[in-house]
Design a protein around this motif. Structure first.
Motif, PDB file in Angstrom:
ATOM      1  N   GLU A   1       0.826  -1.213   0.000  1.00 43.62           N
ATOM      2  CA  GLU A   1       0.000   0.000   0.000  1.00 43.62           C
ATOM      3  C   GLU A   1       0.862   1.267   0.000  1.00 43.62           C
ATOM      4  N   LEU A   2       2.095   1.141   0.442  1.00 43.40           N
ATOM      5  CA  LEU A   2       3.015   2.289   0.468  1.00 43.40           C
ATOM      6  C   LEU A   2       3.770   2.453  -0.857  1.00 43.40           C
ATOM      7  N   PHE A   3       3.620   1.477  -1.772  1.00 43.59           N
ATOM      8  CA  PHE A   3       4.349   1.480  -3.042  1.00 43.59           C
ATOM      9  C   PHE A   3       3.346   1.509  -4.204  1.00 43.59           C
ATOM     10  N   PRO A   4       2.614   2.622  -4.379  1.00 45.18           N
ATOM     11  CA  PRO A   4       1.536   2.620  -5.364  1.00 45.18           C
ATOM     12  C   PRO A   4       2.004   2.431  -6.810  1.00 45.18           C
ATOM     13  N   GLY A   5       3.227   2.843  -7.131  1.00 43.19           N
ATOM     14  CA  GLY A   5       3.665   2.779  -8.535  1.00 43.19           C
ATOM     15  C   GLY A   5       4.526   1.580  -8.866  1.00 43.19           C
ATOM     16  N   GLU A   6       4.485   0.534  -8.041  1.00 48.58           N
ATOM     17  CA  GLU A   6       5.369  -0.621  -8.253  1.00 48.58           C
ATOM     18  C   GLU A   6       5.120  -1.292  -9.610  1.00 48.58           C
ATOM     19  N   VAL A   7       6.207  -1.565 -10.333  1.00 52.57           N
ATOM     20  CA  VAL A   7       6.123  -2.416 -11.525  1.00 52.57           C
ATOM     21  C   VAL A   7       6.213  -3.846 -11.009  1.00 52.57           C
ATOM     22  N   VAL A   8       5.094  -4.556 -11.055  1.00 46.83           N
ATOM     23  CA  VAL A   8       4.988  -5.830 -10.332  1.00 46.83           C
ATOM     24  C   VAL A   8       5.606  -6.982 -11.123  1.00 46.83           C
ATOM     25  N   THR A   9       6.439  -7.738 -10.436  1.00 48.25           N
ATOM     26  CA  THR A   9       7.056  -8.941 -11.000  1.00 48.25           C
ATOM     27  C   THR A   9       6.183 -10.155 -10.677  1.00 48.25           C
ATOM     28  N   GLN A  10       5.902 -10.943 -11.703  1.00 50.84           N
ATOM     29  CA  GLN A  10       5.185 -12.206 -11.507  1.00 50.84           C
ATOM     30  C   GLN A  10       6.206 -13.314 -11.251  1.00 50.84           C
ATOM     31  N   ALA A  11       5.774 -14.356 -10.557  1.00 48.94           N
ATOM     32  CA  ALA A  11       6.630 -15.538 -10.321  1.00 48.94           C
ATOM     33  C   ALA A  11       5.874 -16.744 -10.885  1.00 48.94           C
ATOM     34  N   HIS A  12       6.133 -17.034 -12.156  1.00 52.11           N
ATOM     35  CA  HIS A  12       5.404 -18.103 -12.853  1.00 52.11           C
ATOM     36  C   HIS A  12       6.006 -19.461 -12.499  1.00 52.11           C
ATOM     37  N   VAL A  13       5.163 -20.421 -12.127  1.00 52.27           N
ATOM     38  CA  VAL A  13       5.640 -21.783 -11.829  1.00 52.27           C
ATOM     39  C   VAL A  13       5.259 -22.697 -12.994  1.00 52.27           C
ATOM     40  N   ARG A  14       6.251 -23.383 -13.550  1.00 55.95           N
ATOM     41  CA  ARG A  14       5.935 -24.431 -14.540  1.00 55.95           C
ATOM     42  C   ARG A  14       6.688 -25.695 -14.155  1.00 55.95           C
ATOM     43  N   HIS A  15       6.182 -26.806 -14.625  1.00 65.28           N
ATOM     44  CA  HIS A  15       6.778 -28.095 -14.261  1.00 65.28           C
ATOM     45  C   HIS A  15       7.379 -28.760 -15.487  1.00 65.28           C
ATOM     46  N   LEU A  16       8.453 -29.466 -15.270  1.00 62.19           N
ATOM     47  CA  LEU A  16       9.077 -30.194 -16.381  1.00 62.19           C
ATOM     48  C   LEU A  16       9.741 -31.447 -15.833  1.00 62.19           C
ATOM     49  N   ASP A  17       9.940 -32.399 -16.732  1.00 61.68           N
ATOM     50  CA  ASP A  17      10.629 -33.635 -16.357  1.00 61.68           C
ATOM     51  C   ASP A  17      12.112 -33.456 -16.633  1.00 61.68           C
ATOM     52  N   LEU A  18      12.907 -33.596 -15.608  1.00 63.49           N
ATOM     53  CA  LEU A  18      14.355 -33.424 -15.770  1.00 63.49           C
ATOM     54  C   LEU A  18      14.949 -34.557 -16.592  1.00 63.49           C
ATOM     55  N   PRO A  19      16.051 -34.294 -17.307  1.00 62.65           N
ATOM     56  CA  PRO A  19      16.744 -35.381 -18.021  1.00 62.65           C
ATOM     57  C   PRO A  19      17.328 -36.389 -17.025  1.00 62.65           C
ATOM     58  N   LEU A  20      17.832 -37.481 -17.555  1.00 60.83           N
ATOM     59  CA  LEU A  20      18.501 -38.538 -16.780  1.00 60.83           C
ATOM     60  C   LEU A  20      17.548 -39.209 -15.779  1.00 60.83           C
ATOM     61  N   GLY A  21      16.237 -39.001 -15.985  1.00 61.27           N
ATOM     62  CA  GLY A  21      15.264 -39.615 -15.071  1.00 61.27           C
ATOM     63  C   GLY A  21      15.352 -39.062 -13.663  1.00 61.27           C
ATOM     64  N   ALA A  22      15.711 -37.775 -13.562  1.00 60.13           N
ATOM     65  CA  ALA A  22      15.902 -37.169 -12.234  1.00 60.13           C
ATOM     66  C   ALA A  22      14.599 -36.665 -11.624  1.00 60.13           C
ATOM     67  N   GLY A  23      13.481 -36.886 -12.298  1.00 57.66           N
ATOM     68  CA  GLY A  23      12.192 -36.586 -11.687  1.00 57.66           C
ATOM     69  C   GLY A  23      11.563 -35.288 -12.151  1.00 57.66           C
ATOM     70  N   ARG A  24      10.410 -35.008 -11.548  1.00 53.41           N
ATOM     71  CA  ARG A  24       9.626 -33.821 -11.900  1.00 53.41           C
ATOM     72  C   ARG A  24      10.194 -32.621 -11.130  1.00 53.41           C
ATOM     73  N   PHE A  25      10.243 -31.479 -11.826  1.00 47.62           N
ATOM     74  CA  PHE A  25      10.968 -30.311 -11.312  1.00 47.62           C
ATOM     75  C   PHE A  25      10.082 -29.074 -11.470  1.00 47.62           C
ATOM     76  N   ALA A  26      10.074 -28.212 -10.464  1.00 43.02           N
ATOM     77  CA  ALA A  26       9.315 -26.953 -10.546  1.00 43.02           C
ATOM     78  C   ALA A  26      10.276 -25.800 -10.836  1.00 43.02           C
ATOM     79  N   LEU A  27       9.977 -25.047 -11.894  1.00 42.65           N
ATOM     80  CA  LEU A  27      10.822 -23.913 -12.272  1.00 42.65           C
ATOM     81  C   LEU A  27      10.024 -22.616 -12.110  1.00 42.65           C
ATOM     82  N   ILE A  28      10.546 -21.705 -11.254  1.00 38.54           N
ATOM     83  CA  ILE A  28       9.918 -20.390 -11.048  1.00 38.54           C
ATOM     84  C   ILE A  28      10.648 -19.374 -11.927  1.00 38.54           C
ATOM     85  N   THR A  29       9.876 -18.659 -12.776  1.00 35.16           N
ATOM     86  CA  THR A  29      10.477 -17.626 -13.628  1.00 35.16           C
ATOM     87  C   THR A  29       9.994 -16.250 -13.175  1.00 35.16           C
TER      88      THR A  29
END
Length: 712
Positions: free
Chosen positions: A13-41
């Protein structure tokens, strides 16, 4: 978690002009069978020219993303979490626009606590966490990665830093506590203190890896892909990351001592941020993170509510915003194209100008002088500097060949300048000489050509007064060394037209200089203020105050060098010449020191002799001491400081009344970019306001309350 969310909501509320950053979560399967991974961008939805930052709403978005991956980690549905940025940008730290608006200590404290509360959650997840520094990372952007288990960095990363001390803050979201515990106190001091106070020096990707901040480095083209393969290998146990043991004994203590020496050398105790950062680094030796975070929050809040940060942000905004949109510049559509540049003179200054023009404009540049030997020397200097750039790998062979071919010399001004669009003179600082040069140049250049003078103190209007077309003459005053100091004072003469002025500003932009429009008045801005400043120092010395006491009196300003060391850099002869020019214009305020005249006539290059090594303190040259004739009035350091600051405040007040520049902000921009005046002062006017000098001398402050100060 509720507390963090509520805290951030209140802060948002004190930062009315903030350029807001989103934190998108997507999932992918890692190579080498290392499992499911969450990537935040991290992504603010804008291109790379608008870097991603962390304001309260942005932190809240990251907090929400961590809520999601925390649950998935606890459920065992993911094997790891990564965090990266949009193309070319990882994240560049806190949103400073909002920080300027804070009025209460508790609100400032909430900023530090909010960042810690969110970032700490990354290190507390039930699975390993990975930061992928894919692009520019600064401040909070670096710190969010420090909270992760592992880090990779792109070899193409252009800028990585913890710049907080430079601005008047401390790295307050884990930087002061985590970095020394990761790479050792000495390396952390280099990043947090030394680089910051060295004009906010940036690290490249390879340096980030070499320092041990990142565990792996990959090429930019397939950085994320390679980072994920590496991540998979770490998670599978195929790669073990081994970090060196941290020396928590004498080495840690010595690092903090080194940091204090760096801070003393740069700010002389006049700015608190570096010392607060060093206290936290010192206390982080035992690895107590909770205690470190608490100390960071306290320091952050204290500094946010202090004058140094407000001055630092003010200075930063001057350079980044006002410096890029100069006040009073004509419409850029009036600017004429410049496809060939002429330089009159081939001495050191002229040669530096030729090098700058050919590097930035990449057009033919031709130098002239009074004999072939001088012309050859000037062209040879430029070619030699281009060869150095080639040796350092800054340019390739093809570009070196093209740049060298573009720089030529001639004794024939008609042949040299007959098709030039922009001709700048850099000859001896004497009106008659410059008028003669301009008359010769005007006779041979095309009608559209702009004639520029690099004069440091002479009247541009008088220089143009005998020409047929005085409207095309403009002042174009560079500062030495030309390649380093960004300021370019652009001087409008009485007859200078908008097309000439617009062309000058257009050229300045291509030269990557900070251009400030100044009125045609003796010594313009920087030299006028510095000459009044130096003149008052010389006056008190001439009257009887010892040299060392006069120099010490100015230390609380935290200037990059003492007045007499600055005089040495400028050259006593030039200092004397400018003081004579200003004495002629304003005899009641500008004096000419007879002691300085004696030093110049004796051929001395300064007041000091310098010992071996950078740490050796300069000593007063006995030969100079023998030349000095002093009175018997000895002032205290406080009296000297008062007298000097009163003189500067008076001069700036008069300059603003005369309309030398548009506003006090332009005075500060000139001193920061042309004389290296400290960011933590905000230039000079915030300091004069803060110390009560402005009101004492002029009856009012230079800046409105809340500008470079805490809002009421």
């Amino acid at each position: 978690m509720t507390n963090t969310a509520e805290l951030l909501k209140g802060a948002a509320e004190l930062f009315p002009g903030e350029v807001v950053t989103q934190a998108h979560v997507r999932h992918l399967d890692l190579p080498l069978g290392a499992g499911r991974f969450a990537l935040i961008t991290l992504d603010n939805g804008l291109d790379h020219t608008k870097p991603t930052t962390f304001g309260p709403a942005s932190l809240a978005n990251l907090n929400t993303a961590i809520d999601q991956v925390e649950k998935e980690a606890a459920d065992g549905t993911i094997t790891g979490v990564g965090i990266t940025g949009k193309p070319f940008i990882f994240a560049v730290g806190a949103d400073l626009k909002g920080v300027e608006l804070l009025k209460r200590h508790e609100d400032a404290l909430a900023i530090g606590k909010g960042g810690h509360d969110v970032f700490k959650r990354l290190s507390a997840l039930a699975v390993p966490t990975f930061a992928y520094y894919n692009g520019a990372a600064m401040g909070g952007g670096v710190e969010v990665g420090l909270h992760c288990s592992y880090r990779t960095v792109s070899a193409a990363l252009p800028a990585f830093s913890l710049p907080e001390v430079f601005l008047g803050l401390v790295p307050g979201w884990g930087g002061c506590t985590l970095l020394p515990n990761l790479i050792g106190a000495d390396r952390a001091v280099s990043v947090i203190i030394e680089n910051s106070l060295n004009q906010n020096k940036q690290l490249k990707g390879e340096q980030v890896y070499d320092l041990g901040i990142a565990d792996a480095i990959f090429e930019g083209a397939d950085f994320l892909e390679q980072s994920l393969i590496w991540t998979a290998s770490v998670l599978k146990g195929e790669i073990e990351v081994v970090r060196p043991e941290i020396d928590r004994g004498d080495a840690w203590h010595e690092a903090v001592v080194r940091g204090r020496a760096i801070a003393d050398g740069k700010v002389h105790g006049a700015a608190p941020a570096a010392y607060r950062a060093l206290e936290i680094i010192d206390a982080a030796r035992n690895g107590d993170l909770a205690r470190g975070y608490e100390a960071e929050e306290k320091a952050l809040a204290d500094l946010i509510m202090g004058s140094e940060l407000r001055s630092g942000i003010y200075a930063f905004n001057l350079v980044q915003k006002r410096g890029k949109r100069p006040a009073g510049a004509p419409d850029k559509s009036l600017a004429r194209p410049v496809s060939k540049v002429g330089v009159v003179g081939a001495g050191l200054m002229a040669s530096q100008l030729a090098l700058l023009f050919v590097r930035r404009l990449e057009v033919p540049v031709v130098l002239t002088d009074i004999d072939q030997e001088r012309v050859d020397k000037g062209v040879g200097y430029v070619h030699g500097e281009i060869d150095k750039l080639l040796l350092k790998g800054r340019i390739n062979q093809d570009k070196a060949n093209r740049l060298k071919a573009a720089v030529t010399g001639s004794l024939d001004k008609a042949a040299a300048f007959g098709d030039a669009d922009f001709v700048i003179e850099a000859v001896f600082e004497e009106m008659g000489v410059k008028q003669k040069v301009f008359a010769e140049v005007e006779a041979v250049v095309p009608e559209h050509a702009i004639l520029a003078t690099n004069t440091s103190s002479l009247s541009v209007s008088e220089m143009a007064s005998q020409l047929k077309h005085p409207e095309r003459v403009v002042g174009f005053h560079f500062f030495n060394p030309v390649a380093i100091l960004p300021l370019l004072e652009i001087v409008r003469g009485e007859k200078t037209d908008d097309a000439a002025l617009a062309t000058a500003f257009g050229v300045a932009k291509k030269l990557k200089k900070t251009a400030v429009l100044v009125k045609d008045a003796p010594a313009f801005v920087v030299n006028r203020i510095l000459t009044r400043f130096m003149g008052e120092i010389q006056n008190v010395i001439d009257e009887g105050t010892p040299v060392d006491a006069a120099e010490r009196a100015i230390e609380p300003l935290g200037l990059p060098m003492s007045p007499l060391v600055l005089l040495e850099l400028v050259g006593p002869a030039i200092g004397l010449h400018v003081s004579e020019t200003l004495h002629g214009a304003f005899p009641d305020r500008f004096t000419v020191s007879e002691n300085l005249r004696r030093v110049v006539e004796a051929g001395k290059r300064g007041f000091y002799v310098h010992g071996d090594g950078n740490s050796a303190k300069p000593e007063l040259d006995p030969e100079v001491a023998a030349l000095l004739q002093q009175g018997d009035t000895v002032l205290t350091e406080e009296q000297v400081r008062t007298r000097v600051l009163d003189a500067v405040a008076q001069e700036i007040g008069l300059m603003l009344e005369e309309g030398i520049v548009a506003e006090a902000q332009d005075i500060d921009l000139c001193l920061i970019t042309g004389a290296g005046w400290p960011f933590h002062l905000g230039g000079i006017t915030p300091y004069l306001d803060r110390e009560g000098v402005s009101e004492r001398v002029n009856g009012k402050t230079f800046l409105a309350p809340g500008v470079a100060s805490v809002p009421a």
